[in-house]
Design a protein around this motif. Structure first.
Motif, PDB file in Angstrom:
ATOM      1  N   ALA A 113      30.095  28.143 -26.251  1.00 49.36           N
ATOM      2  CA  ALA A 113      29.511  28.196 -24.908  1.00 49.36           C
ATOM      3  C   ALA A 113      28.458  29.290 -24.821  1.00 49.36           C
ATOM      4  O   ALA A 113      27.393  29.111 -24.214  1.00 49.36           O
ATOM      5  CB  ALA A 113      30.605  28.424 -23.872  1.00 49.36           C
ATOM      6  N   THR A 161      29.219  23.992 -16.767  1.00 51.76           N
ATOM      7  CA  THR A 161      30.441  24.788 -16.722  1.00 51.76           C
ATOM      8  C   THR A 161      31.528  24.075 -15.934  1.00 51.76           C
ATOM      9  O   THR A 161      32.694  24.033 -16.348  1.00 51.76           O
ATOM     10  CB  THR A 161      30.170  26.165 -16.079  1.00 51.76           C
ATOM     11  N   ALA A 184      31.429  22.096 -25.587  1.00 50.36           N
ATOM     12  CA  ALA A 184      30.441  23.179 -25.597  1.00 50.36           C
ATOM     13  C   ALA A 184      29.414  22.960 -26.702  1.00 50.36           C
ATOM     14  O   ALA A 184      28.216  23.226 -26.531  1.00 50.36           O
ATOM     15  CB  ALA A 184      31.140  24.522 -25.776  1.00 50.36           C
TER      16      ALA A 184
END
Length: 434
Positions: free
Chosen positions: A75, A227, A256
């Motif tokens: 991420a 997110t 991610a």
């Protein structure tokens, strides 16, 4: 030397090693090995060491840890943390202390896909501190905010600390994750209010930024979409029972990775760096667990855990009073140990007391994590503080510790509210299927 005396000496040596900055895992393993060899035999101690290390590194339940850590590493490499911060700043950067408020919200968002307090503090510190310096924010407010808000990484799910707690207590990791949602949001709100009060009393500490149009605000919302999708997929899947925690971590890491590839933010070099960082962090956590278990065997033969458990259980206090004493033990222990190591060390000792008192272990897990959060920003260990010091070497360490004090008060208030109203943590898990 009696077993109890040997145990006390071992704890003293362990604390000295911590203060000398010896790695936590090796310190606990070394003291545990030496102590067990003294109270039993060297052969038995070596056998225990080999068995514990092998069992931890071949444990399937512990495989959930590297999965979520890898999710956080991918991420960060995919640029999600930068987009979270930009979105938060676009919306509230024009307020007094807006940059620090944006940092809190960005930390909360990144915590939803990370699981580590130090990683959250380091990631957001690299992004936010240069911006706050550029806008002439006070160093105490800036560094204190990042160090404190970074602690949200081990409360808002996914949380590596809650994973280890769940394994030790045999509680559902999915339910523990879900239990951290409302307390994490509540603590985030308290942090934002803390910044607002500080800047209300002294507006020069956090000067407002340039105002932004509603069109720009609306356009910035795209920075949080990925997110929300990633968090919803992982935690929603756990909530609905679609997959196990280990599978959730793997799906989150793959998600991610896909986001980074689609956005063309993830190069071959950054992919390798993210994988290497995730591997390094995972090994650190697993070594801490193995070292703590070796030390735990030494504590068991010293009889100290049983004496402590009998003392706590025999206190002439109501159940909530005894829980408060146990929470205080975790709080004080956090001054000297990392949250992960502290939980691995103390939960096996105090677990029988919690069972005897019929304490809700899901709720207590959230309380323990809050205690651990306080530990990572309080001296002398204060891991997050030293992380921020590494990012901003020109700022004195005492300035950062001074900056975390208002946020420490907010954490204490949040803990007291959770102890008074356990439903804040237990409401969502009551609907979970996993």
């Amino acid at each position: 030397m009696s077993p109890v005396t040997a145990g006390i000496v071992g704890i003293g040596v362990l604390l000295i090693m911590f203060l000398l900055r010896m790695p936590v895992a090796f310190a606990m393993a070394l003291v545990g090995l030496a102590g067990f060899a003294y109270l039993a035999t060297p052969e038995a101690a070596l056998s225990i060491l080999a068995r514990d290390v092998f069992e931890q590194f071949t444990s399937y339940p512990l495989s959930v840890i590297p999965m979520f850590i890898l999710m956080g590493s991918f991420a960060f490499a995919a640029g999600i943390s930068r987009r979270l911060y930009d979105t938060a700043y676009t919306w509230i950067g024009q307020l007094r202390g807006g940059l620090t408020m944006a940092t809190v919200l960005a930390c909360a968002g990144f915590a939803a896909i990370c699981g580590s307090s130090t990683a959250t503090a380091a990631t957001m510190g690299k992004i936010a501190l240069p911006e706050m310096k550029r806008y002439h924010y006070d160093d105490t407010l800036a560094t204190g905010t990042v160090a404190a808000a970074g602690t949200l990484g081990i409360l808002i799910p996914p949380s590596t600390v809650l994973i280890v707690y769940g394994i030790l207590t045999e509680e559902s990791i999915g339910k523990l994750f879900i239990a951290g949602v409302f307390p994490g949001l509540l603590l985030s709100i308290f942090f934002v209010l803390t910044v607002a009060v500080i800047c209300l009393r002294n507006p020069t500490l956090g000067p407002p930024g340039a105002p932004t149009s509603w069109r720009k605000k609306a356009g910035a919302l795209g920075g949080v979409t990925e997110t929300i999708v990633l968090f919803g997929l992982v935690i929603g899947g756990l909530f609905l029972g679609w997959f196990s925690p280990t599978q959730a971590g793997a799906i989150g890491a793959a998600g991610a990775l896909v986001i980074g590839l689609v956005r063309r933010e993830l190069s071959w070099r950054s992919f390798l760096e993210a994988a290497k960082d995730g591997l390094r962090t995972s090994c650190m956590v697993l070594f801490i667990i193995a070292g703590a278990i070796v030390f735990g065997h030494f504590m068991a033969v010293s009889r100290i855990p049983f004496i402590l458990a009998d003392w706590v259980g025999g206190l002439p206090l109501p159940t909530m009073g005894i829980v408060g004493v146990i929470a205080l033990i975790f709080f004080i222990g956090g001054f000297f140990m990392d949250a992960m190591a502290l939980i691995v060390l103390l939960i096996p000792i105090l677990f029988p007391v919690l069972i005897a008192l019929d304490v809700d272990l899901i709720w207590f897990g959230v309380i323990v994590v809050l205690m651990g959060e306080m530990g990572v920003i309080t001296p002398p260990v204060g891991v997050n503080v030293f992380v921020i010091k590494g990012i901003a070497p020109d700022i004195p360490i005492e300035t950062i510790f001074k900056g975390i004090l208002p946020f420490l008060v907010a954490m204490i208030i949040c803990t007291l509210i959770l102890m008074a109203f356990p439903q804040i943590a237990t409401f969502l898990p009551s609907f979970a299927r996993y």
